[in-house]
Scaffold this active site. Structure first.
Site, PDB file in Angstrom:
ATOM      1  N   GLU A   1       6.639  -3.697  -4.837  1.00 23.01           N
ATOM      2  CA  GLU A   1       6.493  -2.768  -3.634  1.00 23.01           C
ATOM      3  C   GLU A   1       7.396  -2.748  -2.540  1.00 23.01           C
ATOM      4  OE1 GLU A   1       2.268  -3.118  -3.439  1.00 23.01           O
ATOM      5  OE2 GLU A   1       1.694  -1.747  -4.684  1.00 23.01           O
TER       6      GLU A   1
ATOM      7  N   ASP B   1      -3.962  -2.741 -11.125  1.00 17.58           N
ATOM      8  CA  ASP B   1      -4.048  -3.036  -9.562  1.00 17.58           C
ATOM      9  C   ASP B   1      -5.782  -2.826  -9.330  1.00 17.58           C
ATOM     10  OD1 ASP B   1      -3.852  -3.552  -7.031  1.00 17.58           O
ATOM     11  OD2 ASP B   1      -2.879  -1.633  -6.442  1.00 17.58           O
TER      12      ASP B   1
ATOM     13  N   GLU C   1     -10.911  -2.149  -1.923  1.00 20.02           N
ATOM     14  CA  GLU C   1      -9.997  -1.094  -1.876  1.00 20.02           C
ATOM     15  C   GLU C   1     -10.025  -0.006  -2.902  1.00 20.02           C
ATOM     16  OE1 GLU C   1      -5.862  -2.393  -2.654  1.00 20.02           O
ATOM     17  OE2 GLU C   1      -5.177  -0.496  -2.542  1.00 20.02           O
TER      18      GLU C   1
END
Ligand code: GCW
Length: 721
Positions: free
Chosen positions: A309, A383, A411
């Site tokens: 990322e 993820d 998240e």
């Protein structure tokens, strides 16, 4: 006045007028008064004569804890007796110091418990009966004390019986994704508790409360800073700040780690390169690391996110992950430091299913990492999705230390507006059979070393802690912090046991409260999977903030869009990861690959993770895929509603502060569940072109409306996303 507002006013009045309001600040260390008179007198007796063998900073921590416990549970202060064993009732000390009081068998038993284990039980010495808590090291005694206090609070303490325990994982660690400016990436509980600006001069009392909470559940390591790292943390000024925290945490058995930005030699070292084989780079890291240890002699080590990322890493210089990790590991090794290197690597420039990329990078490097390197692997290959199959790296490598990374902060699982108890999800992963290295191996067995060769073991959890008064935003976020600690201590504990422990410590002994809350907690994860991503769907959340549904997200980097993952079209839906698709299944043991390649044999909960199937594909229920998807979404909503009504049945039994807090959030959760269901089903219907099954509540609303929703101020996003 409507009911929520009325309740809120009541809550407000309680908070203002009652300084001991139950606002969640005390976490599971509330030490509420003991009502049973005989239990109270038993504890009173023990606390009236506490004897420590020797002195140690950790004993000061224990004394403080006993004072708080005595105050809360009995409204008394313990008496600490020194030099007068005959006046003592409760003995605390190390095996060595107490050896003259212990039989050989007990000594051997304690020795086997290792560095962090404890033994507690009755002891007789020269005709007098004592209760003793013993460890091989002071921190073991501290863990024993917390366990003992927990048994009192949950009414399971029996003075006549022995109990011993030791952790199965060596490094039980929180990873904070906290930035130096106090914003928290994927943090939903306010700002970072680390006030770097005021450190080293100002010590926030929260630091101590934080250390207590962690020690009470066995957490012994914390990485203070975001894995999307800022090199500034490695400057001398910041080392001085980190030192203060390390000094505070040491008596609690907690070691400090920091995230190391791979390009730090350029950013703070004035070098032109960060090439891990460059002598100047090597010298930079050695010097930096030596300096770090001059401030923090027991510094844990570095945690690194590289070549993922956009983070810098060894690939920039044509080097691989082992070359990058080993260079840092060599700098740490003389100080016995650990280098934790994350396996969460993927790049949109690589034309390979994201699911496969970490395995493709790390499997060929098996055996190439130094002994003090641990590869930290997320539980699944994408993820932290609401449900993922276990990461194929577990079982794929044999000569590499692997640690587990779970995400405690929610998240993708409702952030801080939803009650989702994560222990069942973690339990599912930990119990998964990997079939490698042996036919009976499990993920838990690999990470605790019983099914693998590794001695250096790690479980890390991405923290959900922030400056909110209750620490975690949602009161039930505390249960996830607690559960993480418990599972890191013992990855074989069941989520039911953990839920029970937490509920008793948080809400007391009442059976109805216990069973109602336990049911809510244990059904909450499956409910969230159902209303968000049933049957193996994944990564269909709103763009960048990941709040709410976004199955329509497209454009930009493909691997950050929803279309990449669900691949819905008029034919069907799902990601083909069999040999006709990306072949990600071939990264698992052959027994798994064979079974999961068959859509009729794979566990249905993972179906669309690995298969692209027609809308009328028949599931085991006999219903079509489309109908099942719709039924799952609807079921999720219904469970969320049930969770809310079950909670409401406890209204008269729970203090208004916590009742209202959770009740308001459950109302939001129900709305969000309905939003997820409506938005996803209306969207997928544009492809399936089929009616919704009769038996479900018909999704309402307008797809364009759902698509138009935007949340520019959603919490937890880092600025550059
Ligand atoms: O889950 C994703 C998050 C990023 C995070 C990244 C990671 C720290 O969306 O915010 O960055 O994973 O784990 O590195």
């Amino acid at each position: 006045m409507n009911k929520p507002i009325l309740l809120f006013c009541l809550f407000w009045a309680m908070t203002i007028f009652n300084s001991s309001a139950k606002d969640g600040y005390k976490l599971w260390l509330d030490y509420s008064p003991i009502k049973d008179a005989s239990k109270a007198s038993e504890l009173n007796n023990l606390l009236n004569g506490v004897y420590f063998f020797g002195e140690n900073p950790t004993y000061e921590v224990i004394r403080n804890e006993l004072k708080q416990a005595g105050d809360g549970m009995l409204n008394m202060q313990p008496t600490f007796v020194s030099e007068r064993l005959e006046a003592a009732n409760l003995l605390l000390g190390s095996r060595e110091q107490m050896s003259q009081l212990l039989g050989l068998d007990t000594q051997t038993e304690i020795l086997k418990l290792g560095e962090d284990g404890y033994w507690r039980g009755p002891l007789e010495f020269e005709g007098k009966h004592y209760y003793a808590i013993i460890g091989n090291r002071p921190v073991g005694i501290l863990y024993g004390v917390y366990d003992w206090l927990k048994s009192i609070q949950s009414n399971t303490f029996n003075k006549g019986t022995q109990h011993s325990d030791s952790p199965k994982i060596k490094i039980r660690m929180l990873n904070h994704w906290d930035n130096l400016d106090r914003t928290v990436e994927r943090g939903y509980a306010g700002f970072s508790i680390w006030d770097w600006h005021k450190l080293p001069g100002y010590i926030d009392p929260r630091y101590i409360e934080y250390a207590r909470a962690n020690a009470s559940i066995g957490i012994n390591a914390v990485s203070l800073t975001n894995v999307n790292a800022n090199a500034r943390i490695l400057t001398t000024d910041f080392m001085k700040k980190a030192k203060v925290l390390a000094d505070l945490f040491r008596p609690y058995g907690i070691k400090v780690y920091l995230t190391a930005r791979f390009s730090a030699p350029m950013e703070i070292g004035g070098l032109e390169t960060a090439d891990p084989l460059d002598p100047e780079v090597i010298a930079f890291w050695k010097k930096k690391t030596d300096e770090m240890y001059s401030f923090i002699p027991d510094f844990g080590g570095y945690l690194v996110k590289a070549n993922s990322e956009g983070q810098p890493g060894p690939h920039e210089y044509g080097r691989n992950h082992a070359e990058g990790a080993n260079m840092l590991a060599d700098a740490l090794a003389p100080h016995r430091g650990i280098l934790i290197w994350r396996a969460f690597v993927y790049s949109h420039e690589i034309d390979e299913d994201r699911h496969k990329q970490a395995n493709s990078e790390f499997e060929p490097l098996d055996g190439k990492f130094r002994e003090n390197v641990i590869i930290q692997v997320k539980n699944g290959a994408i993820d932290f999705q609401p449900r993922e199959p276990f990461h194929p790296l577990f079982g794929a490598v044999k000569e590499t230390n692997l640690g587990m990374e779970f995400q405690i902060t929610q998240e993708y699982l409702g952030q801080a507006t939803q009650l989702v108890f994560l222990a069942p999800m973690w339990e599912e992963v930990l119990r998964s059979r990997t079939f490698r290295p042996t036919p009976n191996s499990t993920v838990a067995g690999i990470i605790d070393g019983s099914d693998s060769k590794q001695n250096l073991t790690l479980m890390a959890g991405v923290s959900n802690i922030g400056t909110d008064r209750n620490w975690t935003g949602h009161l039930f976020g505390q249960a996830n912090w607690f559960a993480f600690g418990r599972q890191a201590w013992n990855p074989y504990l069941s989520s039911k046991e953990i839920a029970e422990e937490w509920i008793k410590l948080t809400f007391g002994q009442n059976q109805e409260i216990l069973s109602t809350i336990e049911e809510i907690m244990l059904e909450s994860h499956e409910a969230a999977v159902n209303y968000m991503t049933p049957l193996g769907l994944h990564h269909i959340m709103g763009r960048s903030h990941h709040y709410g549904p976004g199955p329509w997200v497209e454009g930009g980097r493909a691997d950050w869009t929803s279309l990449y993952y669900h691949k819905a079209d008029e034919e069907g839906i799902g990601f083909d990861r069999t040999s006709t698709g990306s072949s990600a299944l071939s990264q698992y043991a052959s027994q798994i690959a064979a079974r999961w390649s068959d859509p009729n044999q794979i566990p249905e909960k993972l179906l669309l993770w690995f298969h692209h199937l027609p809308w009328d594909f028949k599931l085991r229920s006999g219903r079509s895929l489309w109908d099942e998807i719709a039924l799952h979404y609807d079921k999720g909503v219904k469970t969320a509603r049930k969770m809310k009504s079950d909670w409401e049945s406890l209204e008269s039994q729970i203090d208004p502060e916590r009742f209202v807090h959770v009740d308001q959030l459950l109302a939001i959760q129900v709305q969000e569940a309905e939003w997820w269901r409506n938005a996803c089903l209306l969207y997928f219907q544009t492809f399936s072109k089929r009616p919704f099954p009769q038996e479900i509540e018909q999704p309402e609303g307008d797809l364009d409306y759902y698509k138009s929703l935007s949340f520019p101020t959603a919490p937890g996003i880092r600025p550059q996303w």
